[in-house]
Design an enzyme around this catalytic site. Structure first.
Site, PDB file in Angstrom:
ATOM      1  N   THR A  82      48.605  39.733  30.722  1.00 56.60           N
ATOM      2  CA  THR A  82      48.676  41.140  30.328  1.00 56.60           C
ATOM      3  C   THR A  82      47.365  41.893  30.528  1.00 56.60           C
ATOM      4  OG1 THR A  82      48.159  40.565  28.030  1.00 56.60           O
ATOM      5  CG2 THR A  82      50.490  40.680  28.635  1.00 56.60           C
ATOM      6  N   GLY A  83      46.284  41.186  30.865  1.00 55.95           N
ATOM      7  CA  GLY A  83      45.035  41.867  31.173  1.00 55.95           C
ATOM      8  C   GLY A  83      45.085  42.516  32.539  1.00 55.95           C
ATOM      9  N   ALA A 127      43.171  42.130  35.249  1.00 54.59           N
ATOM     10  CA  ALA A 127      43.073  41.169  36.355  1.00 54.59           C
ATOM     11  C   ALA A 127      44.335  40.328  36.453  1.00 54.59           C
ATOM     12  CB  ALA A 127      41.848  40.274  36.179  1.00 54.59           C
ATOM     13  N   LYS A 129      51.511  38.876  22.560  1.00 53.27           N
ATOM     14  CA  LYS A 129      52.582  39.628  23.215  1.00 53.27           C
ATOM     15  C   LYS A 129      53.761  38.731  23.571  1.00 53.27           C
ATOM     16  CE  LYS A 129      49.518  43.264  24.874  1.00 53.27           C
ATOM     17  NZ  LYS A 129      49.124  44.144  25.999  1.00 53.27           N
ATOM     18  N   ILE A 146      40.065  31.206  37.296  1.00 55.58           N
ATOM     19  CA  ILE A 146      39.353  32.220  38.060  1.00 55.58           C
ATOM     20  C   ILE A 146      38.129  32.742  37.296  1.00 55.58           C
ATOM     21  CG2 ILE A 146      39.591  34.436  39.255  1.00 55.58           C
ATOM     22  CD1 ILE A 146      41.355  32.178  40.368  1.00 55.58           C
ATOM     23  N   THR A 147      38.164  32.666  35.990  1.00 51.65           N
ATOM     24  CA  THR A 147      37.156  33.288  35.125  1.00 51.65           C
ATOM     25  C   THR A 147      35.726  32.912  35.493  1.00 51.65           C
ATOM     26  OG1 THR A 147      38.760  33.201  33.311  1.00 51.65           O
ATOM     27  CG2 THR A 147      36.458  33.632  32.728  1.00 51.65           C
ATOM     28  N   GLU A 148      34.868  33.928  35.574  1.00 53.28           N
ATOM     29  CA  GLU A 148      33.442  33.742  35.813  1.00 53.28           C
ATOM     30  C   GLU A 148      32.679  33.929  34.508  1.00 53.28           C
ATOM     31  OE1 GLU A 148      29.861  35.670  38.589  1.00 53.28           O
ATOM     32  OE2 GLU A 148      31.896  36.486  38.650  1.00 53.28           O
ATOM     33  N   TYR A 176      36.247  33.363  52.389  1.00 56.54           N
ATOM     34  CA  TYR A 176      36.937  34.408  53.150  1.00 56.54           C
ATOM     35  C   TYR A 176      36.354  34.539  54.558  1.00 56.54           C
ATOM     36  CZ  TYR A 176      37.460  35.700  48.188  1.00 56.54           C
ATOM     37  OH  TYR A 176      37.645  35.682  46.835  1.00 56.54           O
ATOM     38  N   GLU A 190      26.359  25.000  48.883  1.00 63.64           N
ATOM     39  CA  GLU A 190      25.248  25.847  48.476  1.00 63.64           C
ATOM     40  C   GLU A 190      24.115  24.965  47.979  1.00 63.64           C
ATOM     41  OE1 GLU A 190      26.780  28.200  45.305  1.00 63.64           O
ATOM     42  OE2 GLU A 190      27.719  29.676  46.617  1.00 63.64           O
ATOM     43  N   HIS A 224      25.070  32.136  41.464  1.00 69.53           N
ATOM     44  CA  HIS A 224      25.904  31.131  40.826  1.00 69.53           C
ATOM     45  C   HIS A 224      25.084  30.303  39.849  1.00 69.53           C
ATOM     46  CE1 HIS A 224      29.283  30.888  44.069  1.00 69.53           C
ATOM     47  NE2 HIS A 224      29.401  31.917  43.283  1.00 69.53           N
TER      48      HIS A 224
END
Length: 299
Positions: A17-18, A20, A46, A99-101, A164, A214, A252
């Site tokens: 429901t957010g 994102a 909800k 996905i959360t950062e 990407y 990296e 990061h």
């Protein structure tokens, strides 16, 4: 064939429901006619409501029991994301994509120890990752679908943006991807490069792999040494951060040079010693891959 997901994957969105959660769930449903693959959402406040016809439940376990969901994507704010991962682990989902950062490192340490103590079979991708996309089958996360095309090149990367870039170059070369997977750049995460190399090696739909790493940590080095001894498929690489100064945080949370094998130059050297050609410029990943495949008579 594909890795991590298949035709039987049914997805639960945690944090549906957010902003994102709503935006990316809609984008994922629109990709590859996958609307019926997204079967439930979770928000304790909800429960009983719907989002675009997707029923919302109070818990992941309830969502799984009511809909048959066996994977989840997490778009929960950082302070609550570790709890969302643990809830999905307790529900014994097959795959959790976070996905959360910005999840605190100590929270992820708790998640890792919890999963280890439980001997959990749940596969965790992320956190702080763009998710995964299997062209023509399923998108889980935030990857731009338009640059992907079905093919036989696997992509695994710590960097979302470079994922990407690699995908776009592979597509421009006339090849295509079997799967593109972003594992995230945090110091404590779930699946590593070595795990994805194993999956791509076993996947009959993958002919070669692009591995992007990296500075910081030793995951790429461990994966390269495993590939040297076990991979039958060609791997090409790229390591970001060649100009990064030692001891400085570079975006990061995991991209910090300390010493030894965690610098870009040392990683590049070890990858090349293990037989993995490494592009020195991110714009050359696709052309390097193409040259390797041509030398092997694979295209």
């Amino acid at each position: 064939m594909s890795i991590l997901v298949n035709e039987n994957t049914r997805v639960i969105t945690q944090g549906i429901t957010g902003h994102a959660g709503q935006f990316h769930t809609r984008a994922c449903r629109a990709y590859a006619n996958a609307a019926d693959r997204f079967v439930a959402g979770v928000n304790p406040r909800k429960a009983g409501q719907q989002m675009d016809g997707i029923p919302i439940f109070a818990t992941v376990r309830e969502a799984k029991e009511q809909t048959g969901g066996n994977a989840s994507v997490i778009y929960v704010p950082p302070a609550f994301a570790a709890g969302a991962i643990l809830e999905a682990v307790d529900a014994e989902l097959d795959l959790v994509v976070c996905i959360t950062e910005g999840i605190p490192v100590l929270d992820m340490l708790r998640v890792r120890n919890y999963m280890k103590d439980r001997k959990s079979h749940t596969l965790l991708l992320g956190p702080n990752c763009p998710g995964l996309l299997v062209p023509g089958l399923l998108k889980l996360g935030i990857m731009p679908a338009s640059i992907h095309r079905p093919g036989r090149i696997g992509v695994v990367s710590r960097s979302g943006t470079l994922t990407y870039e690699a995908v776009d170059q592979i597509t421009a070369c006339g090849l295509g991807q079997s799967a593109a997977v972003g594992i995230g750049g945090d110091p404590i995460n779930g699946l590593k490069h070595i795990d994805l190399l194993r999956m791509f090696e076993e996947d009959p739909g993958t002919d070669a792999v692009v591995m992007i790493g990296e500075i910081g940590g030793s995951d790429e080095v461990e994966a390269a040494r495993w590939a040297r001894d076990n991979m039958t498929k060609p791997v090409v690489g790229f390591i970001a951060g060649i100009t990064a100064p030692a001891g400085r945080r570079m975006g990061h949370a995991g991209a910090i040079i300390a010493s030894g094998v965690d610098t870009a130059e040392s990683k590049i050297r070890i990858l090349e010693e293990c037989g993995i050609p490494v592009a020195r410029n991110p714009a050359e990943m696709g052309s390097l891959l193409l040259s390797v495949l041509k030398k092997k008579g694979m295209c």
